[in-house]
Write a protein that holds these residues in place. Structure first.
Motif, PDB file in Angstrom:
ATOM      1  N   LEU A 215      92.073  81.302  -1.373  1.00 60.91           N
ATOM      2  CA  LEU A 215      93.449  81.143  -1.828  1.00 60.91           C
ATOM      3  C   LEU A 215      93.700  79.671  -2.135  1.00 60.91           C
ATOM      4  N   THR A 216      94.643  79.403  -3.041  1.00 58.71           N
ATOM      5  CA  THR A 216      95.050  78.030  -3.332  1.00 58.71           C
ATOM      6  C   THR A 216      96.563  77.976  -3.394  1.00 58.71           C
ATOM      7  N   SER A 217      97.133  76.954  -2.733  1.00 54.69           N
ATOM      8  CA  SER A 217      98.586  76.824  -2.678  1.00 54.69           C
ATOM      9  C   SER A 217      98.988  75.388  -2.965  1.00 54.69           C
ATOM     10  N   PRO A 218     100.094  75.183  -3.711  1.00 52.04           N
ATOM     11  CA  PRO A 218     100.585  73.822  -3.951  1.00 52.04           C
ATOM     12  C   PRO A 218     101.332  73.289  -2.745  1.00 52.04           C
ATOM     13  N   GLU A 219     101.323  71.979  -2.592  1.00 52.78           N
ATOM     14  CA  GLU A 219     102.135  71.276  -1.609  1.00 52.78           C
ATOM     15  C   GLU A 219     103.219  70.526  -2.368  1.00 52.78           C
ATOM     16  N   PHE A 220     104.482  70.839  -2.094  1.00 54.48           N
ATOM     17  CA  PHE A 220     105.601  70.183  -2.754  1.00 54.48           C
ATOM     18  C   PHE A 220     106.112  69.016  -1.900  1.00 54.48           C
ATOM     19  N   VAL A 221     107.073  68.290  -2.432  1.00 54.48           N
ATOM     20  CA  VAL A 221     107.658  67.174  -1.695  1.00 54.48           C
ATOM     21  C   VAL A 221     108.303  67.694  -0.418  1.00 54.48           C
ATOM     22  N   GLY A 222     107.976  67.065   0.706  1.00 55.15           N
ATOM     23  CA  GLY A 222     108.530  67.486   1.990  1.00 55.15           C
ATOM     24  C   GLY A 222     109.150  66.327   2.739  1.00 55.15           C
ATOM     25  N   ASN A 223     108.976  66.344   4.071  1.00 56.38           N
ATOM     26  CA  ASN A 223     109.618  65.312   4.897  1.00 56.38           C
ATOM     27  C   ASN A 223     108.721  64.101   5.135  1.00 56.38           C
ATOM     28  N   GLY A 230      97.934  66.399   8.003  1.00 56.48           N
ATOM     29  CA  GLY A 230      97.281  65.537   8.983  1.00 56.48           C
ATOM     30  C   GLY A 230      96.394  66.317   9.927  1.00 56.48           C
ATOM     31  N   ASN A 231      96.858  67.490  10.364  1.00 53.96           N
ATOM     32  CA  ASN A 231      96.032  68.336  11.221  1.00 53.96           C
ATOM     33  C   ASN A 231      94.786  68.822  10.488  1.00 53.96           C
ATOM     34  N   VAL A 232      94.980  69.275   9.251  1.00 54.51           N
ATOM     35  CA  VAL A 232      93.847  69.782   8.467  1.00 54.51           C
ATOM     36  C   VAL A 232      92.806  68.686   8.249  1.00 54.51           C
ATOM     37  N   ALA A 233      93.267  67.454   8.041  1.00 56.09           N
ATOM     38  CA  ALA A 233      92.329  66.345   7.847  1.00 56.09           C
ATOM     39  C   ALA A 233      91.470  66.119   9.093  1.00 56.09           C
ATOM     40  N   GLU A 234      92.024  66.421  10.268  1.00 57.46           N
ATOM     41  CA  GLU A 234      91.291  66.224  11.516  1.00 57.46           C
ATOM     42  C   GLU A 234      90.554  67.487  11.966  1.00 57.46           C
ATOM     43  N   ILE A 253      95.952  85.569   8.391  1.00 58.05           N
ATOM     44  CA  ILE A 253      94.686  85.172   7.786  1.00 58.05           C
ATOM     45  C   ILE A 253      94.185  83.902   8.467  1.00 58.05           C
ATOM     46  N   ALA A 254      92.990  83.973   9.038  1.00 58.81           N
ATOM     47  CA  ALA A 254      92.335  82.796   9.590  1.00 58.81           C
ATOM     48  C   ALA A 254      91.520  82.146   8.489  1.00 58.81           C
ATOM     49  N   VAL A 255      91.688  80.821   8.317  1.00 57.47           N
ATOM     50  CA  VAL A 255      91.076  80.143   7.171  1.00 57.47           C
ATOM     51  C   VAL A 255      90.471  78.804   7.582  1.00 57.47           C
ATOM     52  N   GLU A 256      89.615  78.291   6.690  1.00 60.21           N
ATOM     53  CA  GLU A 256      89.220  76.885   6.655  1.00 60.21           C
ATOM     54  C   GLU A 256      89.983  76.280   5.494  1.00 60.21           C
ATOM     55  N   ALA A 257      90.643  75.144   5.721  1.00 63.28           N
ATOM     56  CA  ALA A 257      91.494  74.556   4.690  1.00 63.28           C
ATOM     57  C   ALA A 257      90.900  73.238   4.199  1.00 63.28           C
ATOM     58  N   GLU A 258      91.100  72.953   2.918  1.00 58.22           N
ATOM     59  CA  GLU A 258      90.712  71.660   2.353  1.00 58.22           C
ATOM     60  C   GLU A 258      91.840  71.162   1.459  1.00 58.22           C
ATOM     61  N   ILE A 259      92.000  69.836   1.404  1.00 62.31           N
ATOM     62  CA  ILE A 259      93.043  69.208   0.610  1.00 62.31           C
ATOM     63  C   ILE A 259      92.455  68.798  -0.731  1.00 62.31           C
ATOM     64  N   ILE A 260      93.142  69.167  -1.814  1.00 63.25           N
ATOM     65  CA  ILE A 260      92.733  68.768  -3.166  1.00 63.25           C
ATOM     66  C   ILE A 260      93.737  67.735  -3.661  1.00 63.25           C
ATOM     67  N   TRP A 261      93.260  66.526  -3.908  1.00 64.77           N
ATOM     68  CA  TRP A 261      94.141  65.409  -4.218  1.00 64.77           C
ATOM     69  C   TRP A 261      94.371  65.205  -5.704  1.00 64.77           C
ATOM     70  N   ARG A 274      99.962  67.931  -4.280  1.00 67.18           N
ATOM     71  CA  ARG A 274      98.550  68.130  -4.002  1.00 67.18           C
ATOM     72  C   ARG A 274      98.359  69.620  -3.776  1.00 67.18           C
ATOM     73  N   LEU A 275      97.127  70.066  -3.593  1.00 68.49           N
ATOM     74  CA  LEU A 275      96.849  71.483  -3.381  1.00 68.49           C
ATOM     75  C   LEU A 275      96.131  71.671  -2.047  1.00 68.49           C
ATOM     76  N   LEU A 276      96.318  72.834  -1.453  1.00 61.26           N
ATOM     77  CA  LEU A 276      95.539  73.262  -0.300  1.00 61.26           C
ATOM     78  C   LEU A 276      94.714  74.472  -0.708  1.00 61.26           C
ATOM     79  N   ARG A 277      93.418  74.397  -0.500  1.00 57.33           N
ATOM     80  CA  ARG A 277      92.552  75.549  -0.757  1.00 57.33           C
ATOM     81  C   ARG A 277      92.123  76.147   0.576  1.00 57.33           C
ATOM     82  N   PHE A 278      92.253  77.468   0.684  1.00 63.35           N
ATOM     83  CA  PHE A 278      91.972  78.170   1.930  1.00 63.35           C
ATOM     84  C   PHE A 278      90.775  79.093   1.742  1.00 63.35           C
TER      85      PHE A 278
END
Length: 658
Positions: A215-223, A230-234, A253-261, A274-278
Motif C-alpha cells: 500500500l502507499t499513502s500520502p502524508e499531508f501537512v500536520g502538526n 519519527g517512529n518509523v525511521a527508528e 494490517i501489520a506492515v513494514e513501513a518506509e518513507i518516500i521523500w 511525502r509518501l509512506l509505503r507499507f
C-alpha cells in the motif's frame, strides 16, 4: 528534556522545523488536562495502539458505552474493557507494556492523544500511567454520526491471512480514513519512548493498493511533531486499521513501513509532503464486529487541497505532454477586480493536469478570430494558485489584445489551448530565511500562488519563518484583497502591506526589520529593474533576489556571471537583424538575444520567455550561439530560441532572420 526522540528530531531537522518545534514541547504534558479527562469519559469508542508479544505494532478500536474510558486522576487513564473478540491485541496487553491512545469524536472533529505504560491489567481492565498527553487539531477528520448497529443476524467472523483479499483491497480503495500505530522502544528514546496511534484522512482513494502485499499513502501537512514518521525511521514496523463504517468491519494490517521523500509519484499527488509505503506482513479482518454504524461522511475542508491516486496517475501521464499544446475547458470564471478575471481550466482530454510548482506558468494559444483580424498568438500567464490535482487557475488583467480577447470570449464551457507548466520562478524549498514577496499590478499572481502553497489549512505553514507580502496596486479594490486578509488573520508569520502608490526602496527600509531575506519580485519592467538595483545597493546578494517578468520586462542583473552559461560571450559581438536591417552590438549586458532585439526596436515574437513554448524561434543565418538554460522545446533545424541564447564565446558575428 525534549519529549521528542532522535527519530522525530531528525525529521524535524530535515524539513527545517526543529528550532521552531522546541517551543512546542510545552504542549506535550505528562498529565491530562481536565477538558481531556471529560472528553475521554464521554466517548463510546477509543483507539489504541500497542505491540504484540513479537514486537509488532497493531492499531485497534475499542468499543463500549460512554464511561468505559475514565481518568481516576490526571496521571492515570483507565480502560474498562471494550476489546472485541478476535482483535489481534486480545490477550497481548500486560503490565509494563506501552500503549498509545487516541480519543476522537467525528461529529465535532475533536481529538486528543494520550500515551503511557500499563501499570495494572486484570478483569477490571487496564490502568495506564500517562507519559504523554496532548491535543490535536481537527485536520482531515471526516464528520460522521454513529448509531447502534442493527440486529441483522450477521455473525462475527475473524479472517486471517498474509495478503490482502479482494474485499480488503476494495475497502481500502474507497477509504477516506485510517489509523496507524507505531513505536520506538529504544532505551535511549528518553521521554519520547513508547507507542503512538495516529489518525490519517483524505479524499476517498487517497490510499493506493499497489498489489495484495503493498500500500502507499500520502502524508499531508500536520502538526510537525512527526510522531509516526519519527517512529518509523527508528523502527519500521507499524499497524494499520481501516474501518468499514457501513458494515462494521475492522481491517487490521501489520506492515513494514518506509518513507518516500521524493520522486514523480510524490510530485503528482496534490498536497502530499511525502509518501509512506507499507509492505504487508499479516492481515486480520474482524468482520461485523463493531456495535456501531455510521452515516455518510461530510468531508473535511482540508480535503479540497489534496488529491487521489486516480488523479495522480493522470497527472503523471500529463507530465509527458508539457511541451505539447492541449485543449482545456473553462470550468469557471471569477471576477477578482474591475479588470482582472480568474479562469479555472480543466483538461478536455481526460488525462489530468501535470503537476506544477507555485510560481510556474502556462502558455496560452488563442486562435485566429474574425472580429479582431489577428492571427493565432501566444501569451504566458502564471498559474495563480497552488496545485489541487484537478485544474489550473490563471488570473488575467484586461490589458492588450490577447488578454482582452480572453476576457471577451472565455466563459464556462469554452475551450482554449495550453502548453506547460514551466518556469523556474518558484519558492526556494527548505530555506531558513525570512521571505519578502514583492509585487506590483498583475505581478501579484505568482505571489498568491506561492502563499497558497506555503500557508494551508487555515493556520498551518510550510515556511516557519516570517513572510512579508508587499504589493503596489493602482486600484483600491485589488485582486485577492479578501483572500490576503484571511491568510494574514490565520497565519502569524505573514504580514501584508498593500498600497495604491508606488513601492520603492525607502518603503522597504521602513517596513522590514533588519534581517537576512530572500526577495521574490514580479511586476512591470520599470518596477522590476528599480527594485532590483535598489536591493543590490543595499548589499542584498544577487542570488537572494528572484524574479519573474511579464511581456518584455526583464531585469538586467549586476552579477551576470551566475546567470548565463560559461560559454556565452561577454562581447563585443556584432548582431545583424537581417530582415529589419538593424545592426546591434552584443556587450553582455542583456540576458538573451531576444532582449537585445527588443532593446533595439526589432519586432521579435515571444511567449513564455523561458524556452517552453517555442514561439520565439528564429532562423540563425550565420554565427555561433550558446544556450543559457535548458529548454523544454527543441526548435527546427537552422532555428534558435531567442529567449534562451547568447553569442557563444569566440563568435565573431551573428546574423538572425528577423
Amino acid at each position: 528534556m525534549t519529549p521528542f526522540h532522535a527519530g522525530e528530531l531528525a525529521i524535524q531537522e530535515r524539513v527545517g522545523v526543529r528550532d521552531h518545534m522546541a517551543g512546542a514541547a510545552a504542549f506535550i504534558r505528562d498529565f491530562m488536562p481536565e477538558q481531556h479527562r471529560q472528553f475521554y469519559a464521554s466517548l463510546p469508542f477509543f483507539f489504541l495502539g500497542a505491540l504484540d508479544a513479537a514486537g509488532q505494532p497493531w492499531a485497534t478500536m475499542l468499543a463500549a458505552g460512554p464511561g468505559f474510558v475514565s481518568t481516576p486522576d490526571e496521571h492515570t487513564l483507565h480502560i474498562g474493557g471494550g476489546m472485541l473478540a478476535g482483535d489481534p491485541l486480545e490477550g497481548q496487553l500486560r503490565v509494563g507494556d506501552h500503549v498509545g491512545g487516541l480519543g476522537l469524536e467525528p461529529t465535532t472533529r475533536r481529538r486528543n492523544r494520550v500515551n503511557g505504560e500499563i501499570v495494572a491489567a486484570d478483569e477490571g481492565g487496564l490502568r495506564i500511567a500517562v507519559t504523554q498527553s496532548f491535543g490535536n487539531c481537527p485536520q482531515y477528520i471526516q464528520h460522521r454520526q454513529h448509531s447502534a448497529a442493527p440486529d441483522d443476524g450477521r455473525k462475527v467472523q475473524v479472517l486471517r491471512g498474509v495478503a490482502l483479499t479482494a474485499a480488503d483491497r476494495e475497502l481500502i480503495a474507497r477509504a477516506d480514513t485510517f489509523f496507524i500505530a507505531s513505536a520506538n522502544m529504544k532505551a535511549d528514546a528518553g521521554r519520547g519512548r513508547g507507542v503512538d496511534v495516529s489518525h490519517r484522512g483524505g479524499r476517498p482513494g487517497f490510499v493506493r493498493v499497489d498489489d495484495e502485499r503493498t500500500l502507499t499513502s500520502p502524508e499531508f501537512v500536520g502538526n510537525f511533531f512527526f510522531n509516526t514518521l519519527g517512529n518509523v525511521a527508528e523502527y519500521p514496523r507499524a499497524g494499520l486499521l481501516f474501518i468499514d463504517f457501513e458494515r462494521g468491519d475492522l481491517l487490521h494490517i501489520a506492515v513494514e513501513a518506509e518513507i518516500i521523500w521524493d520522486g514523480p509519484r510524490l510530485q503528482a499527488f496534490a498536497g502530499a509532503e511525502r509518501l509512506l509505503r507499507f509492505h504487508v506482513r499479516e492481515v486480520v479482518r474482524n468482520a461485523g464486529a463493531l456495535p456501531f454504524r455510521w452515516t455518510a461522511p461530510q468531508p473535511a475542508m482540508q480535503n479540497a487541497r489534496t488529491g487521489s491516486w486516480e488523479e495522480a496517475d493522470r497527472a503523471q501521464s500529463a507530465a509527458a505532454l508539457t511541451t505539447s499544446w492541449r485543449t482545456f475547458t473553462v470550468a469557471d470564471v471569477v471576477r477578482e477586480s474591475a479588470d482582472v478575471r480568474s479562469f479555472h481550466l480543466e483538461p478536455a482530454d481526460g488525462l489530468g493536469v501535470a503537476a506544477h510548482v507555485p510560481g510556474q506558468f502556462v502558455s496560452v494559444r488563442v486562435p485566429e478570430w474574425a472580429d479582431g483580424g489577428a492571427a493565432s498568438q501566444i501569451r504566458s500567464y502564471t498559474i495563480s494558485d497552488a496545485p489541487n490535482g484537478r485544474r489550473y487557475r490563471v488570473s488575467v488583467k484586461r490589458d492588450g489584445v490577447v488578454s482582452s480577447w480572453l476576457h471577451a470570449h472565455l466563459a464556462p464551457g469554452a475551450q482554449i489551448e495550453l502548453m506547460g507548466p514551466g518556469g523556474d520562478f518558484t519558492f526556494e524549498e527548505g530555506t531558513q530565511r525570512p521571505a519578502v514577496l514583492l509585487s506590483a499590478g498583475i505581478g501579484i499572481t505568482p505571489m498568491i500562488a506561492m502563499l497558497n502553497g506555503l500557508l494551508v489549512n487555515g493556520s498551518r505553514t510550510r515556511h516557519r519563518h516570517p513572510i512579508h507580502f508587499i504589493h503596489g496596486a493602482r486600484e483600491t479594490a485589488h485582486p485577492f484583497a479578501v483572500h490576503l486578509q484571511t491568510l494574514a488573520a490565520g497565519h502569524s508569520n505573514l504580514s501584508v502591506h498593500v498600497q495604491s502608490k508606488r513601492i520603492d526602496i525607502n518603503l522597504l527600509r521602513e517596513l522590514l526589520p533588519f534581517d537576512d531575506y530572500d526577495f521574490y519580485l514580479c511586476g512591470p519592467a520599470g518596477f522590476m529593474q528599480t527594485m532590483y538595483e535598489g536591493l543590490r545597493k543595499l548589499n542584498v546578494p544577487d542570488q537572494r533576489i528572484r524574479f519573474e517578468a511579464f511581456g518584455p520586462a526583464s531585469v538586467r542583473r549586476s552579477d551576470v556571471a551566475g546567470t548565463q552559461a560559461v560559454a556565452a560571450a561577454a562581447g563585443p559581438v556584432p548582431v545583424h537583424f537581417v530582415r529589419s536591417g538593424v545592426e546591434a552590438i552584443w556587450d553582455g549586458s542583456h540576458g538573451s538575444l531576444l532582449e537585445l532585439a527588443e532593446a533595439n526596436g526589432v519586432a521579435a515574437p515571444s511567449g513564455c520567455r523561458s524556452g517552453l513554448c517555442g514561439s520565439c524561434a528564429a532562423g540563425l543565418e550565420s554565427g555561433d550561439v550558446a544556450y543559457t538554460r535548458r529548454c523544454s522545446t527543441q526548435p527546427e533545424a537552422g532555428q534558435v530560441l531567442l529567449c534562451s541564447v547568447a553569442p557563444r564565446a569566440g563568435a565573431s558575428e551573428i546574423a538572425l532572420a528577423l
